[in-house]
Write a protein that holds these residues in place. Structure first.
Motif, PDB file in Angstrom:
ATOM      1  N   THR A  86       1.234   9.251   8.850  1.00  0.00           N
ATOM      2  CA  THR A  86       0.749   7.909   8.564  1.00  0.00           C
ATOM      3  C   THR A  86      -0.143   7.477   9.727  1.00  0.00           C
ATOM      4  O   THR A  86       0.325   6.805  10.652  1.00  0.00           O
ATOM      5  CB  THR A  86       1.923   6.925   8.381  1.00  0.00           C
ATOM      6  OG1 THR A  86       2.861   7.491   7.470  1.00  0.00           O
ATOM      7  CG2 THR A  86       1.449   5.599   7.817  1.00  0.00           C
ATOM      8  N   PRO A  87      -1.417   7.855   9.684  1.00  0.00           N
ATOM      9  CA  PRO A  87      -2.304   7.483  10.790  1.00  0.00           C
ATOM     10  C   PRO A  87      -2.556   5.980  10.838  1.00  0.00           C
ATOM     11  O   PRO A  87      -2.365   5.256   9.851  1.00  0.00           O
ATOM     12  CB  PRO A  87      -3.591   8.250  10.487  1.00  0.00           C
ATOM     13  CG  PRO A  87      -3.533   8.575   9.036  1.00  0.00           C
ATOM     14  CD  PRO A  87      -2.091   8.623   8.650  1.00  0.00           C
ATOM     15  N   ALA A  88      -2.991   5.513  11.996  1.00  0.00           N
ATOM     16  CA  ALA A  88      -3.244   4.084  12.213  1.00  0.00           C
ATOM     17  C   ALA A  88      -4.285   3.525  11.249  1.00  0.00           C
ATOM     18  O   ALA A  88      -4.284   2.327  10.971  1.00  0.00           O
ATOM     19  CB  ALA A  88      -3.688   3.859  13.658  1.00  0.00           C
ATOM     20  N   ILE A  89      -5.138   4.366  10.716  1.00  0.00           N
ATOM     21  CA  ILE A  89      -6.182   3.891   9.798  1.00  0.00           C
ATOM     22  C   ILE A  89      -5.562   3.252   8.555  1.00  0.00           C
ATOM     23  O   ILE A  89      -6.136   2.331   7.968  1.00  0.00           O
ATOM     24  CB  ILE A  89      -7.160   5.033   9.409  1.00  0.00           C
ATOM     25  CG1 ILE A  89      -8.390   4.475   8.691  1.00  0.00           C
ATOM     26  CG2 ILE A  89      -6.495   6.091   8.570  1.00  0.00           C
ATOM     27  CD1 ILE A  89      -9.327   3.712   9.556  1.00  0.00           C
ATOM     28  N   TYR A  90      -4.373   3.703   8.144  1.00  0.00           N
ATOM     29  CA  TYR A  90      -3.719   3.099   6.979  1.00  0.00           C
ATOM     30  C   TYR A  90      -3.283   1.668   7.270  1.00  0.00           C
ATOM     31  O   TYR A  90      -3.390   0.799   6.409  1.00  0.00           O
ATOM     32  CB  TYR A  90      -2.521   3.924   6.525  1.00  0.00           C
ATOM     33  CG  TYR A  90      -2.854   5.284   5.960  1.00  0.00           C
ATOM     34  CD1 TYR A  90      -4.097   5.558   5.396  1.00  0.00           C
ATOM     35  CD2 TYR A  90      -1.926   6.306   5.988  1.00  0.00           C
ATOM     36  CE1 TYR A  90      -4.396   6.800   4.878  1.00  0.00           C
ATOM     37  CE2 TYR A  90      -2.210   7.558   5.462  1.00  0.00           C
ATOM     38  CZ  TYR A  90      -3.447   7.803   4.917  1.00  0.00           C
ATOM     39  OH  TYR A  90      -3.736   9.030   4.392  1.00  0.00           O
ATOM     40  N   PHE A 140       5.962   7.476   1.151  1.00  0.00           N
ATOM     41  CA  PHE A 140       7.123   8.045   0.487  1.00  0.00           C
ATOM     42  C   PHE A 140       7.355   9.515   0.830  1.00  0.00           C
ATOM     43  O   PHE A 140       8.365  10.081   0.450  1.00  0.00           O
ATOM     44  CB  PHE A 140       6.988   7.890  -1.038  1.00  0.00           C
ATOM     45  CG  PHE A 140       7.312   6.514  -1.533  1.00  0.00           C
ATOM     46  CD1 PHE A 140       8.592   6.197  -1.953  1.00  0.00           C
ATOM     47  CD2 PHE A 140       6.337   5.531  -1.567  1.00  0.00           C
ATOM     48  CE1 PHE A 140       8.905   4.923  -2.417  1.00  0.00           C
ATOM     49  CE2 PHE A 140       6.632   4.251  -2.023  1.00  0.00           C
ATOM     50  CZ  PHE A 140       7.919   3.953  -2.447  1.00  0.00           C
ATOM     51  N   ASN A 141       6.428  10.142   1.532  1.00  0.00           N
ATOM     52  CA  ASN A 141       6.563  11.567   1.839  1.00  0.00           C
ATOM     53  C   ASN A 141       7.299  11.778   3.162  1.00  0.00           C
ATOM     54  O   ASN A 141       6.797  12.413   4.080  1.00  0.00           O
ATOM     55  CB  ASN A 141       5.195  12.247   1.865  1.00  0.00           C
ATOM     56  CG  ASN A 141       5.320  13.753   1.791  1.00  0.00           C
ATOM     57  OD1 ASN A 141       6.219  14.271   1.149  1.00  0.00           O
ATOM     58  ND2 ASN A 141       4.427  14.467   2.450  1.00  0.00           N
ATOM     59  N   VAL A 142       8.482  11.200   3.254  1.00  0.00           N
ATOM     60  CA  VAL A 142       9.329  11.304   4.439  1.00  0.00           C
ATOM     61  C   VAL A 142      10.762  11.560   3.972  1.00  0.00           C
ATOM     62  O   VAL A 142      11.121  11.186   2.857  1.00  0.00           O
ATOM     63  CB  VAL A 142       9.268  10.015   5.299  1.00  0.00           C
ATOM     64  CG1 VAL A 142       7.920   9.853   5.966  1.00  0.00           C
ATOM     65  CG2 VAL A 142       9.583   8.783   4.466  1.00  0.00           C
ATOM     66  N   PRO A 143      11.592  12.183   4.819  1.00  0.00           N
ATOM     67  CA  PRO A 143      12.976  12.436   4.401  1.00  0.00           C
ATOM     68  C   PRO A 143      13.774  11.153   4.199  1.00  0.00           C
ATOM     69  O   PRO A 143      14.598  11.073   3.298  1.00  0.00           O
ATOM     70  CB  PRO A 143      13.562  13.241   5.566  1.00  0.00           C
ATOM     71  CG  PRO A 143      12.416  13.709   6.377  1.00  0.00           C
ATOM     72  CD  PRO A 143      11.269  12.793   6.097  1.00  0.00           C
ATOM     73  N   VAL A 144      13.540  10.146   5.045  1.00  0.00           N
ATOM     74  CA  VAL A 144      14.218   8.855   4.951  1.00  0.00           C
ATOM     75  C   VAL A 144      13.135   7.787   4.899  1.00  0.00           C
ATOM     76  O   VAL A 144      12.302   7.708   5.802  1.00  0.00           O
ATOM     77  CB  VAL A 144      15.141   8.625   6.171  1.00  0.00           C
ATOM     78  CG1 VAL A 144      15.813   7.267   6.100  1.00  0.00           C
ATOM     79  CG2 VAL A 144      16.175   9.737   6.281  1.00  0.00           C
ATOM     80  N   LEU A 145      13.139   6.982   3.852  1.00  0.00           N
ATOM     81  CA  LEU A 145      12.041   6.040   3.647  1.00  0.00           C
ATOM     82  C   LEU A 145      11.846   5.071   4.810  1.00  0.00           C
ATOM     83  O   LEU A 145      10.724   4.663   5.100  1.00  0.00           O
ATOM     84  CB  LEU A 145      12.211   5.259   2.335  1.00  0.00           C
ATOM     85  CG  LEU A 145      11.004   4.400   1.952  1.00  0.00           C
ATOM     86  CD1 LEU A 145       9.749   5.248   1.744  1.00  0.00           C
ATOM     87  CD2 LEU A 145      11.299   3.580   0.728  1.00  0.00           C
ATOM     88  N   ALA A 146      12.916   4.714   5.502  1.00  0.00           N
ATOM     89  CA  ALA A 146      12.789   3.787   6.633  1.00  0.00           C
ATOM     90  C   ALA A 146      11.767   4.281   7.656  1.00  0.00           C
ATOM     91  O   ALA A 146      11.090   3.482   8.304  1.00  0.00           O
ATOM     92  CB  ALA A 146      14.143   3.586   7.304  1.00  0.00           C
ATOM     93  N   GLU A 189       0.863  -1.175   0.000  1.00  0.00           N
ATOM     94  CA  GLU A 189       0.000   0.000   0.000  1.00  0.00           C
ATOM     95  C   GLU A 189       0.898   1.223   0.000  1.00  0.00           C
ATOM     96  O   GLU A 189       1.721   1.405   0.903  1.00  0.00           O
ATOM     97  CB  GLU A 189      -0.925  -0.016   1.222  1.00  0.00           C
ATOM     98  CG  GLU A 189      -1.964   1.062   1.228  1.00  0.00           C
ATOM     99  CD  GLU A 189      -2.942   1.009   0.055  1.00  0.00           C
ATOM    100  OE1 GLU A 189      -3.500   2.070  -0.279  1.00  0.00           O
ATOM    101  OE2 GLU A 189      -3.153  -0.070  -0.530  1.00  0.00           O
ATOM    102  N   ILE A 190       0.765   2.059  -1.021  1.00  0.00           N
ATOM    103  CA  ILE A 190       1.628   3.222  -1.208  1.00  0.00           C
ATOM    104  C   ILE A 190       0.894   4.483  -0.776  1.00  0.00           C
ATOM    105  O   ILE A 190      -0.246   4.718  -1.177  1.00  0.00           O
ATOM    106  CB  ILE A 190       2.071   3.333  -2.681  1.00  0.00           C
ATOM    107  CG1 ILE A 190       2.873   2.091  -3.077  1.00  0.00           C
ATOM    108  CG2 ILE A 190       2.856   4.616  -2.931  1.00  0.00           C
ATOM    109  CD1 ILE A 190       3.149   1.974  -4.555  1.00  0.00           C
TER     110      ILE A 190
END
Length: 164
Positions: free
Chosen positions: A86-90, A111-117, A79-80
């Motif tokens: 990233t709320p718990a609903i995802y 993907f909207n984070v500075p570091v994908l991890a 799921e992208i």
């Protein structure tokens, strides 16, 4: 998760990291999906995009109630997302997909984070392995670690603050 599932999710995560390394945050989900599919195809992995998943409601089957972004190797739902949070609903959404599709493992990727991890989360449906052995506050106070946790949990378990 079994060794095959871990290997598969590790490959998918590696492909996603490659996409994020080149694109960075701030694009639409569709751009990340397109590039991730390219990377998966370069790895020789089979996948399906925008997979329709029916829902059973009051004894009837309603087609196309859900749409999974990717199903890789008929085993992992991906799921992208490209959101600020990233709320718990995802995670709940992904777990619903796993249950409805009869699959065990899913990856939630923001993907909207500075570091994908920081934007990755594994979701497992109906964990079938042994329950991890718990250790008590006294064990943590003594500074002991618990070797019964799987390697992925050992790291986070070692960061538990000391109880005084």
């Amino acid at each position: 998760m079994g060794p095959d599932e871990n290997e598969l999710t590790d490959k998918i995560i590696g492909a996603a990291i490659e996409v994020h390394r080149h694109l960075g945050p701030g694009l639409l989900e569709s751009a990340y999906e397109e590039c991730l599919c390219y990377e998966l195809s370069q790895l020789g992995m089979c996948f399906k995009r925008q997979v329709h998943l029916p829902i059973h409601y009051k004894g009837i089957k309603l087609e196309s109630a859900y749409r999974m972004d990717l199903v890789v190797e008929d085993a992992v739902v991906v799921e992208i997302k490209a959101t600020e949070q990233t709320p718990a609903i995802y995670s709940a959404q992904l777990l619903t997909y796993l249950k409805a599709a009869g699959l065990r493992v899913g990856l939630l990727m923001n993907f909207n984070v500075p570091v994908l991890a920081r934007g990755l989360k594994r979701v497992v449906n109906q964990y079938a392995g042994p329950a991890p052995n718990r250790f008590d506050a006294e064990t943590r106070r003594r500074g002991e670690t618990h070797s019964g946790f799987p390697p992925r949990l050992r790291v986070s378990a070692s960061k538990i603050p000391e109880v005084r």
